[in-house]
Each structure stands twice: as structure tokens, then as C-alpha cells.
Design an enzyme around this catalytic site. Structure first.
Site, short mmCIF file in Angstrom:
data_model
loop_
_atom_site.label_atom_id
_atom_site.label_comp_id
_atom_site.label_asym_id
_atom_site.label_seq_id
_atom_site.Cartn_x
_atom_site.Cartn_y
_atom_site.Cartn_z
N TYR A 69 -2.04 48.50 -81.61
CA TYR A 69 -1.52 48.17 -80.27
C TYR A 69 -0.21 48.92 -80.03
CZ TYR A 69 -4.91 44.32 -79.91
OH TYR A 69 -6.05 43.57 -79.86
N1 NAP Z 1 -10.33 42.45 -80.84
C1 NAP Z 1 -10.34 43.29 -79.83
O1 NAP Z 1 -11.03 44.32 -79.84
C2 NAP Z 1 -9.46 43.00 -78.64
C3 NAP Z 1 -9.61 43.74 -77.45
C4 NAP Z 1 -8.79 43.44 -76.38
C5 NAP Z 1 -7.85 42.41 -76.47
N2 NAP Z 1 -7.70 41.72 -77.66
C6 NAP Z 1 -6.69 40.63 -77.79
O2 NAP Z 1 -6.86 39.68 -76.76
C7 NAP Z 1 -5.66 39.57 -75.99
C8 NAP Z 1 -6.02 39.22 -74.56
O3 NAP Z 1 -6.96 40.16 -74.04
P1 NAP Z 1 -6.86 40.66 -72.54
O4 NAP Z 1 -5.47 41.14 -72.28
O5 NAP Z 1 -7.97 41.60 -72.30
O6 NAP Z 1 -7.05 39.26 -71.76
P2 NAP Z 1 -7.43 38.94 -70.26
O7 NAP Z 1 -7.02 37.53 -70.05
O8 NAP Z 1 -8.84 39.25 -69.96
O9 NAP Z 1 -6.54 39.92 -69.36
C9 NAP Z 1 -5.15 39.79 -69.36
C10 NAP Z 1 -4.59 40.48 -68.13
O10 NAP Z 1 -5.00 39.78 -66.94
C11 NAP Z 1 -3.90 39.66 -66.04
N3 NAP Z 1 -3.57 38.23 -66.00
C12 NAP Z 1 -3.37 37.38 -67.07
N4 NAP Z 1 -3.13 36.13 -66.66
C13 NAP Z 1 -3.19 36.14 -65.32
C14 NAP Z 1 -3.03 35.14 -64.33
N5 NAP Z 1 -2.77 33.88 -64.68
N6 NAP Z 1 -3.16 35.48 -63.02
C15 NAP Z 1 -3.43 36.76 -62.69
N7 NAP Z 1 -3.59 37.78 -63.59
C16 NAP Z 1 -3.48 37.47 -64.89
C17 NAP Z 1 -2.77 40.50 -66.63
O11 NAP Z 1 -2.94 41.87 -66.23
P3 NAP Z 1 -2.25 42.51 -64.91
O12 NAP Z 1 -0.96 41.78 -64.65
O13 NAP Z 1 -2.07 43.95 -65.27
O14 NAP Z 1 -3.24 42.31 -63.82
C18 NAP Z 1 -3.06 40.43 -68.11
O15 NAP Z 1 -2.52 41.49 -68.86
C19 NAP Z 1 -4.93 40.90 -76.22
O16 NAP Z 1 -3.55 40.84 -76.01
C20 NAP Z 1 -5.26 41.14 -77.68
O17 NAP Z 1 -4.41 40.37 -78.52
C21 NAP Z 1 -8.50 41.99 -78.72
#
Ligand code: NAP
Length: 361
Positions: A69
Site C-alpha cells: 500500500y
Molecule cells: N485484500 C485485498 O486485495 C484488498 C483490496 C482492496 C482493499 N483492501 C482493504 O480493505 C480496505 C477497504 O477497502 P475499500 O477502500 O475498497 O473499501 P470501500 O468501503 O469499498 O471504499 C472506500 C471508499 O469509499 C468512499 N467512502 C467510504 N465511506 C464513505 C461514506 N460513508 N460515504 C461516502 N463515501 C464513502 C471513500 O472514497 P472517496 O472519498 O474517494 O469516494 C473511501 O475511500 C482497504 O483500506 C484495505 O485495507 C484489501
């Protein structure tokens, strides 16, 4: 930020069939590092620390990062924050075998080098949960699993987990650790949300049968399930605005997908009925799945963090609401799953654990 009322603080659950207890919402740190880089809204070190402090105020103890990351900056920012925490009150999860740099896999040589680098960026002696980020076709699984086991034996790692696997790979991991009599994997980190449920067909069934906890990543499908995007307007901001510039056509395929917008409509109705945000309803649906001990959330602002953590406790979706969300988000069922389930419907044995991921927690 306002104080967090006691009754809203995060409950803690056992992580799979292990004695490790983690908050039911895990803080993802993919948004830490590289502010001003190609991805939008990446946090500075100072802001990352504010997010971590706020998460702990909510009663959170479980933080997920990865070697790759922001090219190591996420682990580094977490490490500088860790120096002012009581180490054993925080559960740190990280990963090995990211996509970049290419050519690194799950060989003994790479894993041993990699954990050393992660520990030094994290400024700690041990990682609580060490996860293989992807399967590696180049290394015998026995070599990988024995290496994880050795890291546990020498205290650098406490538990091991997998991520992004198909069903046969996870079952192979389970059977191989069994056969070798070495430490089992306790968790699976997998994309899982209302718009991505295909893992229910295989990997999540393995988790249920073999006692691994499911840690959903991408719970809001990159923000889509917060309801902040509308079908008729191509996004210009946020994760999906960035994605549609980077991958032209990505928004069109979402826009054309009737099921996604039907899911979002149902989430909106239920959110209005509870006076909750749509993000909270989407997260709550995951929290009420019996295979999920903790959901990995992402947030680019403290307000998003507070919004998401508001899903954790103090309210629930009714069984009718869960059923409505299950139905509207049901993925197409490929052969032979539907046939297998239909045949087994008439043969239920109370001594046999259920094979289906269910709604109740
Ligand atoms: N194992 C793997 O391959 C893998 C892959 C991906 C992620 N992960 C892990 O999972 C975590 C979470 O994944 P993700 O970031 O993809 O999660 P997600 O919940 O699908 O997306 C998060 C994004 O959505 C927006 N957001 C979040 N809360 C919000 C709300 N309450 N209202 C409006 N927009 C909101 C923000 O982006 P904006 O503000 O830019 O819109 C935020 O960065 C990562 O940090 C990582 O630790 C693991």
C-alpha cells in the site's frame, strides 16, 4: 469530533476459530500515503494518525495494511503511530505478495525477507495477522505454509490468513495445514459486498465449514454503495471519478447494470426507514452475515469514518430487510450450485453444519 457514546462503541468478536478478539469493524489503511499522487484523497501522515486516533476512540483495535500500500508508506505511517500506543492493545494485520513489484511470490525466501521489511516499517517485533495477498502458482503451497508456521513459531507472526482466493485454493490450504499438523489459517480477506457476492459460492462456504472468519474488503464497492453517485451523472470526484478517468468505460459498465441500481434503491429505502445513512445500511448487511466477524472499512475523511463506524452497534436490520437485500443482490447462480442446493434442501441433518452462508449473526 464529538465523544463516542459507550453504547455505540464497536463490539469485539472472535476471529474465526481462534482465540483472537477483534473489533467488528477493522480500519483499512489503503488510503494512507501518497497524497497528491495519482489516487484521489490519499492521506498525509498527520491525517492518517488522526484517522487512527478517531478509530481507537470508537473502541477499534483492528487495523489492516499491506507491504504494497502506497509503496510501503501505509505501513510506515501506521508504524510511527504505533510508537505511541500500547502495542498489545492493537491487532495489526498486514500482507505479503502484492501485485507490485512483479516477480515476487510466496517462496520461503521472499516471505522471510518481506516480514522483516514490514516489521521494520511498522516499528514492531510482531504482526498479529500475516496474510498471503494472492495465491502463488510458482511456489508449492507446502513451502509457503511451512514458512508461515515457522514465523509463528519464532514469534514474528501470531496468526496467518489468506486473501483473494478461489474455493479449491482455500480448501487446499486448510487440508495441507491439517495434513502437516501445522498452524491453521484463521481468516479470509475477500472482496464481499452487496454488489459482489460470488465468493458465497465457494470460498465463503469453505470458511463456514472450516472455521475461518471472513474479512470483507471493499464493503462499499469503492463508495458506490454509499449512494453518493447517481446513475445519470458520470462521477467526477471520489474513487469512481478517478477510476472512470483511469479506466475509461468502467463507469459505463456500472451505469448499464440494472441490478446495481436496484440494490442502491433498496438500500436507500431501508436507510430512510431507520434514519441511517446508506453506507451504514450496506455495512450492516455484511455485519449480520454469520461468517463475518469484522468488516474492513475504508475512509478518506474523518466524517466518512464516523459515518461508517455508526453501522457497528446499537441497531440491526430486520430479517425482512436482510431478505430484501439478499434477494435484490442475488448473483446469477451458475450450474451446478443451484442443483446441488435444491437436492440438499430436503435432507437437513441437525448434526451437520449448514453449508449455506446465512443472514443471522
Ligand atoms: N485484500 C485485498 O486485495 C484488498 C483490496 C482492496 C482493499 N483492501 C482493504 O480493505 C480496505 C477497504 O477497502 P475499500 O477502500 O475498497 O473499501 P470501500 O468501503 O469499498 O471504499 C472506500 C471508499 O469509499 C468512499 N467512502 C467510504 N465511506 C464513505 C461514506 N460513508 N460515504 C461516502 N463515501 C464513502 C471513500 O472514497 P472517496 O472519498 O474517494 O469516494 C473511501 O475511500 C482497504 O483500506 C484495505 O485495507 C484489501
Amino acid at each position: 469530533m464529538p465523544a463516542v457514546p459507550e453504547e455505540c462503541k464497536l463490539p469485539h468478536n472472535f476471529l474465526g476459530r481462534s482465540g483472537l478478539k477483534v473489533a467488528n469493524m477493522c480500519l483499512g489503511t489503503g488510503t494512507f500515503g501518497n497524497p497528491g499522487g495519482s489516487r484521489p484523497s490519499q492521506a498525509t501522515e498527520e491525517y492518517s494518525h488522526q484517522v487512527l486516533d478517531r478509530y481507537v476512540q470508537w473502541g477499534g483495535n483492528f487495523i489492516d495494511t499491506a507491504d504494497v500500500y502506497s509503496q510501503g508508506l501505509s505501513e510506515k505511517y501506521l508504524g510511527s503511530w504505533l510508537t505511541r500506543q500500547t502495542r498489545d492493545q492493537v491487532v495489526i494485520a498486514t500482507k505479503v505478495r502484492g501485485i507490485v513489484p512483479s516477480g515476487v511470490g510466496l517462496s520461503r525466501r521472499h516471505i522471510v525477507q518481506n516480514i522483516q521489511n514490514s516489521l521494520s516499517r511498522l516499528q514492531t517485533d510482531y504482526v498479529d495477522l500475516y496474510q498471503m495477498h494472492y495465491w502463488d502458482n510458482g511456489t508449492p503451497i507446502e513451502e509457503t505454509l511451512r514458512t508461515f508456521h515457522d514465523l509463528v513459531r519464532c514469534g514474528k507472526v501470531h496468526y496467518a490468513g489468506a486473501s483473494n482466493v478461489v474455493g479449491w485454493q482455500l480448501q487446499k490450504i486448510v487440508c495441507t495445514t491439517d495434513k502437516l499438523g501445522i498452524n491453521p489459517f484463521i481468516s479470509l480477506q475477500q472482496q464481499y459486498n452487496l454488489a459482489c457476492r460470488e465468493s458465497e459460492f465457494e470460498p465463503l462456504q469453505v470458511c463456514k465449514m472450516e472455521g475461518l472468519g471472513v474479512l470483507p474488503w471493499g464493503p462499499l464497492k469503492g463508495g458506490l454503495l454509499s449512494g453518493k453517485y447517481t446513475r445519470d451523472a458520470a462521477p467526477t470526484t471520489g474513487r469512481h471519478g478517478w477510476k472512470s478517468t483511469k479506466y475509461p468505460g468502467s463507469w459505463n459498465s456500472l451505469q448499464e447494470n440494472d441490478q446495481i441500481w436496484a440494490i442502491i434503491d433498496a438500500v436507500r429505502d431501508i436507510a430512510n426507514a431507520h434514519d441511517k445513512s446508506m453506507a451504514q445500511v450496506s455495512l450492516r448487511w455484511l455485519l449480520q452475515k454469520d461468517v463475518v466477524p469484522s468488516v474492513i472499512i475504508g475512509a478518506t475523511t474523518l466524517n466518512q469514518l464516523d459515518d461508517n463506524l455508526g453501522a457497528a452497534s446499537g441497531w440491526t436490520l430486520s430479517s425482512e430487510e436482510m431478505a430484501r437485500l439478499d434477494k435484490v443482490s442475488q448473483p446469477t447462480i451458475p450450474y451446478p450450485y443451484e442443483m446441488v442446493w435444491r437436492q440438499n434442501d430436503t435432507r437437513s441433518n441437525p448434526f451437520q453444519s449448514s453449508y449455506m452462508v446465512s443472514n443471522t449473526n
